[in-house]
Motif scaffolding. Structure first.
Motif, PDB file in Angstrom:
ATOM      1  N   LEU A 194       0.839  -1.185   0.000  1.00 56.28           N
ATOM      2  CA  LEU A 194       0.000   0.000   0.000  1.00 56.28           C
ATOM      3  C   LEU A 194       0.878   1.240   0.000  1.00 56.28           C
ATOM      4  CD1 LEU A 194      -1.781  -2.345   1.066  1.00 56.28           C
ATOM      5  CD2 LEU A 194      -2.909  -0.694   2.535  1.00 56.28           C
ATOM      6  N   LEU A 195       0.555   2.181  -0.870  1.00 54.26           N
ATOM      7  CA  LEU A 195       1.249   3.461  -0.913  1.00 54.26           C
ATOM      8  C   LEU A 195       0.359   4.496  -0.222  1.00 54.26           C
ATOM      9  CD1 LEU A 195       2.490   3.363  -4.614  1.00 54.26           C
ATOM     10  CD2 LEU A 195       3.789   2.781  -2.549  1.00 54.26           C
ATOM     11  N   ARG A 196       0.919   5.125   0.807  1.00 57.97           N
ATOM     12  CA  ARG A 196       0.141   6.092   1.600  1.00 57.97           C
ATOM     13  C   ARG A 196       0.115   7.448   0.883  1.00 57.97           C
ATOM     14  NH1 ARG A 196      -0.182   6.470   7.489  1.00 57.97           N
ATOM     15  NH2 ARG A 196       1.432   4.863   7.459  1.00 57.97           N
ATOM     16  N   PRO A 197      -1.100   7.967   0.591  1.00 53.26           N
ATOM     17  CA  PRO A 197      -1.194   9.290  -0.038  1.00 53.26           C
ATOM     18  C   PRO A 197      -0.953  10.395   0.991  1.00 53.26           C
ATOM     19  CG  PRO A 197      -3.385   8.358   0.268  1.00 53.26           C
ATOM     20  CD  PRO A 197      -2.402   7.323   0.723  1.00 53.26           C
ATOM     21  N   ASP A 198      -0.492  11.547   0.521  1.00 55.44           N
ATOM     22  CA  ASP A 198      -0.212  12.668   1.421  1.00 55.44           C
ATOM     23  C   ASP A 198      -1.469  13.401   1.861  1.00 55.44           C
ATOM     24  OD1 ASP A 198      -0.719  13.800  -1.055  1.00 55.44           O
ATOM     25  OD2 ASP A 198       0.946  15.215  -0.969  1.00 55.44           O
ATOM     26  N   ASN A 199      -2.615  13.099   1.264  1.00 53.96           N
ATOM     27  CA  ASN A 199      -3.898  13.659   1.673  1.00 53.96           C
ATOM     28  C   ASN A 199      -4.909  12.526   1.812  1.00 53.96           C
ATOM     29  OD1 ASN A 199      -3.498  16.596   1.705  1.00 53.96           O
ATOM     30  ND2 ASN A 199      -3.109  16.372  -0.476  1.00 53.96           N
ATOM     31  N   ASP A 200      -5.867  12.703   2.715  1.00 48.94           N
ATOM     32  CA  ASP A 200      -6.892  11.678   2.898  1.00 48.94           C
ATOM     33  C   ASP A 200      -7.800  11.594   1.684  1.00 48.94           C
ATOM     34  OD1 ASP A 200      -5.993  11.043   5.440  1.00 48.94           O
ATOM     35  OD2 ASP A 200      -7.369  12.438   6.429  1.00 48.94           O
ATOM     36  N   LEU A 201      -8.213  10.379   1.361  1.00 50.98           N
ATOM     37  CA  LEU A 201      -9.163  10.168   0.283  1.00 50.98           C
ATOM     38  C   LEU A 201     -10.572  10.394   0.815  1.00 50.98           C
ATOM     39  CD1 LEU A 201      -7.704   6.893  -1.268  1.00 50.98           C
ATOM     40  CD2 LEU A 201      -7.286   9.250  -1.961  1.00 50.98           C
ATOM     41  N   GLU A 202     -11.446  10.868  -0.039  1.00 57.26           N
ATOM     42  CA  GLU A 202     -12.839  11.066   0.349  1.00 57.26           C
ATOM     43  C   GLU A 202     -13.678   9.964  -0.279  1.00 57.26           C
ATOM     44  OE1 GLU A 202     -14.270  15.036  -0.264  1.00 57.26           O
ATOM     45  OE2 GLU A 202     -12.333  15.888   0.331  1.00 57.26           O
ATOM     46  N   ASP A 210     -14.192   8.892  -3.918  1.00 61.05           N
ATOM     47  CA  ASP A 210     -14.559  10.021  -4.768  1.00 61.05           C
ATOM     48  C   ASP A 210     -13.356  10.335  -5.667  1.00 61.05           C
ATOM     49  OD1 ASP A 210     -15.245  12.399  -5.958  1.00 61.05           O
ATOM     50  OD2 ASP A 210     -15.589  13.488  -4.088  1.00 61.05           O
ATOM     51  N   PRO A 211     -13.506  10.126  -6.981  1.00 61.88           N
ATOM     52  CA  PRO A 211     -12.364  10.341  -7.880  1.00 61.88           C
ATOM     53  C   PRO A 211     -11.771  11.742  -7.807  1.00 61.88           C
ATOM     54  CG  PRO A 211     -14.185   9.325  -9.062  1.00 61.88           C
ATOM     55  CD  PRO A 211     -14.691   9.701  -7.701  1.00 61.88           C
ATOM     56  N   GLU A 212     -12.573  12.743  -7.471  1.00 62.63           N
ATOM     57  CA  GLU A 212     -12.053  14.115  -7.398  1.00 62.63           C
ATOM     58  C   GLU A 212     -11.020  14.259  -6.285  1.00 62.63           C
ATOM     59  OE1 GLU A 212     -14.846  17.336  -7.536  1.00 62.63           O
ATOM     60  OE2 GLU A 212     -16.108  16.254  -8.963  1.00 62.63           O
ATOM     61  N   SER A 213     -11.146  13.445  -5.218  1.00 60.68           N
ATOM     62  CA  SER A 213     -10.180  13.556  -4.118  1.00 60.68           C
ATOM     63  C   SER A 213      -8.802  13.054  -4.539  1.00 60.68           C
ATOM     64  CB  SER A 213     -10.673  12.807  -2.875  1.00 60.68           C
ATOM     65  OG  SER A 213     -10.674  11.410  -3.060  1.00 60.68           O
ATOM     66  N   LEU A 214      -8.723  12.285  -5.619  1.00 63.46           N
ATOM     67  CA  LEU A 214      -7.429  11.810  -6.110  1.00 63.46           C
ATOM     68  C   LEU A 214      -6.588  12.958  -6.661  1.00 63.46           C
ATOM     69  CD1 LEU A 214      -8.497   8.518  -7.926  1.00 63.46           C
ATOM     70  CD2 LEU A 214      -7.774   8.830  -5.555  1.00 63.46           C
ATOM     71  N   CYS A 215      -7.253  14.010  -7.125  1.00 57.40           N
ATOM     72  CA  CYS A 215      -6.538  15.152  -7.694  1.00 57.40           C
ATOM     73  C   CYS A 215      -5.772  15.945  -6.636  1.00 57.40           C
ATOM     74  CB  CYS A 215      -7.521  16.072  -8.419  1.00 57.40           C
ATOM     75  SG  CYS A 215      -8.270  15.285  -9.862  1.00 57.40           S
ATOM     76  N   ASP A 216      -6.072  15.721  -5.355  1.00 59.77           N
ATOM     77  CA  ASP A 216      -5.394  16.427  -4.270  1.00 59.77           C
ATOM     78  C   ASP A 216      -4.119  15.720  -3.820  1.00 59.77           C
ATOM     79  OD1 ASP A 216      -7.402  18.353  -4.245  1.00 59.77           O
ATOM     80  OD2 ASP A 216      -8.609  17.209  -2.806  1.00 59.77           O
ATOM     81  N   ILE A 217      -3.779  14.594  -4.446  1.00 60.10           N
ATOM     82  CA  ILE A 217      -2.607  13.822  -4.052  1.00 60.10           C
ATOM     83  C   ILE A 217      -1.372  14.358  -4.784  1.00 60.10           C
ATOM     84  CG2 ILE A 217      -1.582  11.517  -3.957  1.00 60.10           C
ATOM     85  CD1 ILE A 217      -4.183  11.939  -2.249  1.00 60.10           C
ATOM     86  N   ASP A 218      -0.365  14.736  -4.000  1.00 59.25           N
ATOM     87  CA  ASP A 218       0.893  15.232  -4.571  1.00 59.25           C
ATOM     88  C   ASP A 218       2.040  14.256  -4.398  1.00 59.25           C
ATOM     89  OD1 ASP A 218      -0.135  17.766  -5.393  1.00 59.25           O
ATOM     90  OD2 ASP A 218      -0.003  18.454  -3.307  1.00 59.25           O
ATOM     91  N   GLU A 219       1.932  13.365  -3.399  1.00 53.92           N
ATOM     92  CA  GLU A 219       3.030  12.447  -3.115  1.00 53.92           C
ATOM     93  C   GLU A 219       2.499  11.175  -2.471  1.00 53.92           C
ATOM     94  OE1 GLU A 219       7.414  13.316  -1.691  1.00 53.92           O
ATOM     95  OE2 GLU A 219       6.040  13.390   0.021  1.00 53.92           O
ATOM     96  N   LEU A 220       3.206  10.083  -2.736  1.00 51.80           N
ATOM     97  CA  LEU A 220       2.883   8.787  -2.147  1.00 51.80           C
ATOM     98  C   LEU A 220       4.095   8.297  -1.370  1.00 51.80           C
ATOM     99  CD1 LEU A 220       1.282   7.196  -5.326  1.00 51.80           C
ATOM    100  CD2 LEU A 220       0.067   8.146  -3.349  1.00 51.80           C
ATOM    101  N   GLU A 221       3.831   7.616  -0.258  1.00 43.51           N
ATOM    102  CA  GLU A 221       4.901   7.077   0.571  1.00 43.51           C
ATOM    103  C   GLU A 221       4.785   5.566   0.619  1.00 43.51           C
ATOM    104  OE1 GLU A 221       6.026   6.931   5.325  1.00 43.51           O
ATOM    105  OE2 GLU A 221       4.591   8.405   4.602  1.00 43.51           O
TER     106      GLU A 221
END
Length: 159
Positions: free
Chosen positions: A100-108, A115-126
């Protein structure tokens, strides 16, 4: 349920793509053809070795919903993600171990789905040590993402 018919040897495009991703991660070679295809070397799309070793991707079911998993369950740093890295592939059974890659923002979520729109707020994965075993025949779509999304990590493998 998967999308492919099990009465033929046609293969599974998702399984084939995950196998290709694993091979690219293992090889990290200099070849490049098409920049956004899961079947080409996304780790070095410009032909130079940039040290990246992860091709992040998302999976979708036949309804177009993103597959998601939860990491760090029962801990304060619990998270949900639709972003994965392949660790192992059993080509014969088309099963894989994905980290699992952790996104830098929570998914909605809306109802049951991301919600696919919340994917646009992701800038980095850990990268994380949290893994899931999946049957790749259960997915109908795979989208490879830019390896530069994955930040610096400690070297580790799922066990």
């Amino acid at each position: 349920m998967g999308c492919r018919k099990h009465d033929s040897d046609a293969g599974s495009c998702v399984c084939d793509a995950v196998v290709a991703i694993k091979e690219a991660q293992d090889a990290v070679d200099d070849r490049s053809d098409c920049r956004n295809s899961c079947f080409n070397n996304l780790l070095s799309p410009t032909g130079n070795n940039n040290g990246l070793d992860t091709v992040p991707f998302v999976l979708q079911n036949k309804k177009g919903n993103y597959f998601f998993a939860t990491g760090a369950l029962g801990r304060d740093d619990c998270f949900q993600t639709v972003f994965f890295r392949v660790e192992k592939v059993d080509e014969k059974n088309c099963c894989a171990t994905l980290s699992l890659l952790r996104p830098d923002n929570d998914l909605e979520f809306t109802d049951c789905c991301v919600d696919p729109e919340s994917l646009c707020d992701i800038d980095e994965l850990e990268r994380t040590r949290f893994c899931i075993e999946v049957d790749l025949d259960c997915f109908c779509a795979i989208q490879c993402l830019d390896p530069n999304l994955v930040g610096d990590i400690d070297k580790h493998k799922c066990r």
